[in-house]
Design a protein around this motif. Structure first.
Motif, short mmCIF file in Angstrom:
data_model
loop_
_atom_site.label_atom_id
_atom_site.label_comp_id
_atom_site.label_asym_id
_atom_site.label_seq_id
_atom_site.Cartn_x
_atom_site.Cartn_y
_atom_site.Cartn_z
N LEU A 465 0.79 -1.16 -0.01
CA LEU A 465 -0.09 0.15 0.24
C LEU A 465 0.60 1.39 0.09
CD1 LEU A 465 -3.44 1.32 -0.06
CD2 LEU A 465 -2.49 1.22 3.09
N PRO A 466 0.15 2.04 -0.90
CA PRO A 466 1.83 3.24 -0.89
C PRO A 466 1.34 3.90 0.32
CG PRO A 466 0.18 3.82 -2.87
CD PRO A 466 -0.15 2.49 -1.54
N ILE A 467 2.66 4.48 0.77
CA ILE A 467 3.16 5.30 2.53
C ILE A 467 1.74 5.89 2.64
CG2 ILE A 467 4.13 6.36 4.08
CD1 ILE A 467 6.87 4.83 2.48
N ALA A 468 1.58 7.60 1.20
CA ALA A 468 0.91 8.16 1.93
C ALA A 468 -1.10 7.90 1.81
CB ALA A 468 0.46 8.91 0.04
N ASP A 469 -1.35 6.35 0.99
CA ASP A 469 -2.21 6.26 2.02
C ASP A 469 -2.17 5.53 3.29
OD1 ASP A 469 -3.27 6.73 -0.82
OD2 ASP A 469 -3.37 4.49 -1.63
N LEU A 470 -1.79 4.71 3.42
CA LEU A 470 -1.08 4.14 5.12
C LEU A 470 -1.78 5.27 6.15
CD1 LEU A 470 -0.97 1.67 6.54
CD2 LEU A 470 1.90 2.38 6.79
N ILE A 471 -1.01 6.45 5.36
CA ILE A 471 -0.36 7.84 6.55
C ILE A 471 -1.70 7.88 6.89
CG2 ILE A 471 0.10 10.20 7.54
CD1 ILE A 471 3.05 8.80 6.12
N ALA A 528 31.31 4.12 4.45
CA ALA A 528 30.66 4.85 6.01
C ALA A 528 30.12 5.08 6.41
CB ALA A 528 32.23 6.88 5.59
N GLN A 529 30.75 5.66 7.96
CA GLN A 529 29.17 5.46 9.35
C GLN A 529 28.47 6.56 9.05
OE1 GLN A 529 28.86 2.51 10.86
NE2 GLN A 529 26.96 3.56 11.48
N ASP A 530 29.37 7.36 8.51
CA ASP A 530 27.86 8.94 8.18
C ASP A 530 26.67 8.47 6.98
OD1 ASP A 530 30.42 8.96 6.46
OD2 ASP A 530 30.26 11.21 7.01
N GLN A 531 27.73 7.62 6.41
CA GLN A 531 26.32 7.74 4.81
C GLN A 531 25.86 6.36 4.96
OE1 GLN A 531 29.27 7.51 1.80
NE2 GLN A 531 29.67 9.83 2.01
N ARG A 532 25.92 5.79 6.38
CA ARG A 532 25.25 4.45 6.97
C ARG A 532 23.15 4.64 6.27
NH1 ARG A 532 27.18 0.12 6.37
NH2 ARG A 532 28.30 0.06 8.23
N SER A 533 22.82 5.48 6.98
CA SER A 533 21.28 5.94 6.87
C SER A 533 20.55 6.96 6.39
CB SER A 533 21.16 5.72 8.61
OG SER A 533 21.28 6.70 9.01
N ASP A 534 19.80 6.91 5.76
CA ASP A 534 19.02 7.89 5.36
C ASP A 534 17.39 8.41 6.41
OD1 ASP A 534 20.96 8.69 3.46
OD2 ASP A 534 19.80 7.26 2.12
N VAL A 535 17.16 9.27 6.54
CA VAL A 535 15.89 8.92 7.49
C VAL A 535 15.31 10.26 7.00
CG1 VAL A 535 15.14 9.17 9.92
CG2 VAL A 535 17.20 8.22 9.02
N GLY A 536 13.52 9.71 7.29
CA GLY A 536 12.40 10.30 6.54
C GLY A 536 11.61 10.23 7.86
N HIS A 537 11.32 11.70 8.00
CA HIS A 537 9.66 11.48 8.84
C HIS A 537 8.60 11.83 8.11
CE1 HIS A 537 12.70 11.37 11.78
NE2 HIS A 537 13.85 11.99 11.74
N LEU A 538 7.50 10.62 7.99
CA LEU A 538 6.64 10.98 6.99
C LEU A 538 5.09 11.09 7.81
CD1 LEU A 538 6.80 7.79 5.85
CD2 LEU A 538 7.30 9.38 4.50
#
Length: 631
Positions: A465-471, A528-538
């Motif tokens: 399910l698209p995230i927008a629909d879930l939210i 590299a550890q500083d490139q390990r993650s991408d974070v988004g708050h939906l």
């Protein structure tokens, strides 16, 4: 020079010396034990050559220039420039070439196929190297005492079984001895060779390439049969490139040019000098180099050296299996780390026991190193040819070599590789079919896994399910939102995974904080550890996280989720639950794959390790939810 600089220089030299010594035991074990059987096989019944002076000088000249052109010029000078952020090997090379900009999908697919083919051929080499190396070393007992011939096979099998049985304990302890023992090995074989060269110095004329050319003109097609045996002298050349990430280019190059190459040439020329004086020594010219009192010690040293060479091959197979799983070329496998300080020390149980069964099967089937030599060479030369093609693409696209330079250089390499591959193909009926069958089987399983996973992901995506629909559907009155964090693993970006939808549908539960986590493995060895993650708050407590890993790394989700608290992701190990989709694949009435491939994929799925185990999720906080997916 300042005091600091003066101190740093000796420290740097000591580090380089230590790396050079360590490289001896890991990188050069295979090629370093080739003198055990190469010259003998050049004058075997298969080639039909007699050890006359012209033939001895011709064979030695072919061996010499094979080592110079293939190992020194191709691998040491050119191929080792193709490092993927320091890492080498056919899969690292495939990833590096595929990463180049402006590559169309068809060509990228071709590079992927070549990389898979190279990996499959490498596994064939992994089976043959321990078998022929250990067996050829133990066969020295026959030279010392012919009465010991009946025990050669049992002793060889016993050594191989013991070698594979101790893999689960790791090699951190004994690994420190590999370099010094291999150093002793090279010194010994060099001294043994020089002793004979002194008695027949005319053998040194073989260094001139015209002896190789004269041999080729004189023997015609027989030269191809001889080249099939000469190939044995360069087996292990791929290890110089594959192990580059462990030691770096300078130590490997230094060890090869200043120690390994002179030691090998000294021993080969010593065997040639022995044959010029005593043609009957052709039954085992390597062990005939030693005086009678030194035979048993030499057999012991040769056996230890071949065990070290086999260990390096086995470790390479473990690393290749881990890379294949992370790159999505094979099913997930269980990987155990055997050292807390050395990251590369891993143990893969499934690969270990499959290799043991294959190696022992080869020893029992072929029974002697001469018979095994007929099977050896096709996998090696096939991998070399794949490497040349991929590096050629890299030289033109990334290094910006002009065509006027790239074409002549790589034409020489391609001609040499293709000639050696053709020469080894002549041994097809004598056992050369074995590595081809092994490589085809492994390539087929890789290709099937990729096709099956792609089909499965397509089916999974339809159920998301698209995230927008879930939210938009989240409201306080409709679902219960207990405290804590729920991490849902999903391979599909921007969509809610099936396991989350199952939880909502059947339990009407959505945690206070929901993390939609995707694992992405890039075409670089390390991230590299500083490139390990991408974070988004939906919004509404839903977060999107992407964790990036290199193909040489072992993912550990709990470890890499912990630092995300600084990025606004609530993470308390005791209040975080993991939800993983464990789907059950079944055959569809109208399969998306050919029927045989469908059945093979369903078998592979059953043997794969669950995502929870592979990504290091805590068993007491992991929930597996799944559904049936028709393939």
């Amino acid at each position: 020079m300042s005091g600091t600089a003066a101190t740093a220089q000796p420290a740097g030299q000591r580090r380089t010396a230590a790396l050079t010594l360590a490289a001896l035991g890991v990188v050069f074990g295979d090629i370093g034990t080739s003198p055990l059987y190469t010259v003998k096989e050049c004058f075997s019944e298969f080639t039909g050559l007699q050890p006359t002076q012209e033939n001895v000088l011709g064979i030695l000249s072919l061996i010499t220039w094979a080592l110079i052109v293939i190992v020194t010029l191709k691998y040491v000078v050119v191929v080792m420039r193709a490092d993927n952020r320091g890492e080498g090997g056919v899969l690292a090379l495939m990833a590096l070439v595929s990463r180049q900009p402006a590559i169309n999908p068809r060509r990228r697919r071709l590079y992927l196929i070549l990389g898979m083919l190279g990996a499959a051929l490498f596994y064939g080499d992994c089976l043959l190297t321990p078998a022929i190396s250990v067996l050829s070393a133990v066969e020295g007992l026959k030279v010392a005492t012919p009465a010991l011939e009946p025990v050669v096979l049992p002793i060889s099998i016993g050594i191989l079984v013991a070698l594979f049985a101790v893999q689960r304990f790791g090699t951190a302890g004994v690994g420190t001895w590999f370099g010094p023992i291999t150093l002793v090995w090279f010194i010994v074989i060099f001294v043994l060779g020089v002793r004979q060269i002194v008695d027949a110095p005319q053998v040194l004329w073989a260094f001139l390439p015209h002896h190789a050319l004269a041999f080729a003109f004189q023997h015609g097609i027989v030269t191809l049969f001889a080249l099939g045996a000469v190939t044995l002298a360069v087996t292990g050349a791929e290890a110089l490139y594959a192990d580059m990430g462990h030691f770096g280019r300078p130590p490997i190059r230094r060890a090869w040019l200043w120690l390994v190459l002179p030691a090998l040439l000294g021993n080969y020329y010593g065997q040639g000098a022995l044959l010029l004086n005593d043609a009957s020594a052709i039954d085992n010219p390597f062990f005939r180099l030693a005086p009678e009192w030194a035979l048993f010690p030499l057999v012991v040293l040769a056996t230890v050296a071949t065990v070290i060479a086999s260990q390096a091959t086995i470790s390479g197979a473990f690393s290749m299996a881990q890379q294949s799983a992370l790159l999505g070329l094979s099913a997930r496998i269980r990987v155990d780390h055997t050292s807390e300080s050395e990251y590369g020390q891993i143990y893969v149980p499934a690969v270990n026991w499959l290799l043991l069964a294959g190696v022992v099967g080869l020893v029992v089937f072929f029974k002697s190193s001469t018979n095994l030599a007929a099977a050896y060479g096709i996998a090696v030369t096939g991998t070399m040819l794949v490497t040349t093609i991929l590096v050629f693409a890299l030289a033109v696209r990334s290094w910006k070599w002009p065509w006027s330079l790239a074409i002549p250089v790589f034409t020489v390499f391609l001609v040499v590789d293709a000639t050696l591959l053709t020469a080894n193909m002549l041994k097809f009926h004598e056992g050369g079919w074995m590595p081809i069958v092994i490589a085809l089987a492994i390539f087929t399983t890789m290709w099937t896994w990729m096709k099956g996973r792609a089909a499965g992901l397509a089916v999974e995506k339809e159920a998301t399910l698209p995230i927008a629909d879930l939210i938009g559907s989240i409201s306080p009155g409709r679902v219960h939102r207990p405290q804590g964090t729920a991490v849902y693993l999903t391979p599909v970006l921007d969509s809610a995974p099936g396991c989350l939808l199952h939880n909502l549908k059947h339990n009407e539960v959505l945690h206070e904080h929901v993390v939609l986590l995707t694992i992405e493995v890039g075409d670089v060895p390390y991230i590299a550890q500083d490139q390990r993650s991408d974070v988004g708050h939906l919004g509404k407590g839903v977060h999107r996280v992407v964790l990036h890993y290199g193909f040489m790394e072992q993912p550990d989700i709990p470890r890499d989720m912990a630092p995300l608290t600084d990025k606004g992701i609530p993470f308390d190990p005791m209040r975080t639950s993991y939800f993983v989709g464990r789907n059950s694949y079944v055959g569809a009435a109208r399969p998306v794959l050919p029927r045989w491939q469908q059945k093979l994929f369903l078998v592979l799925v059953r043997f794969g390790v669950s995502a929870a185990d592979f990504f290091g999720l805590p068993a007491n906080r992991t929930v597996e939810l799944g559904s049936r997916i028709e393939i």
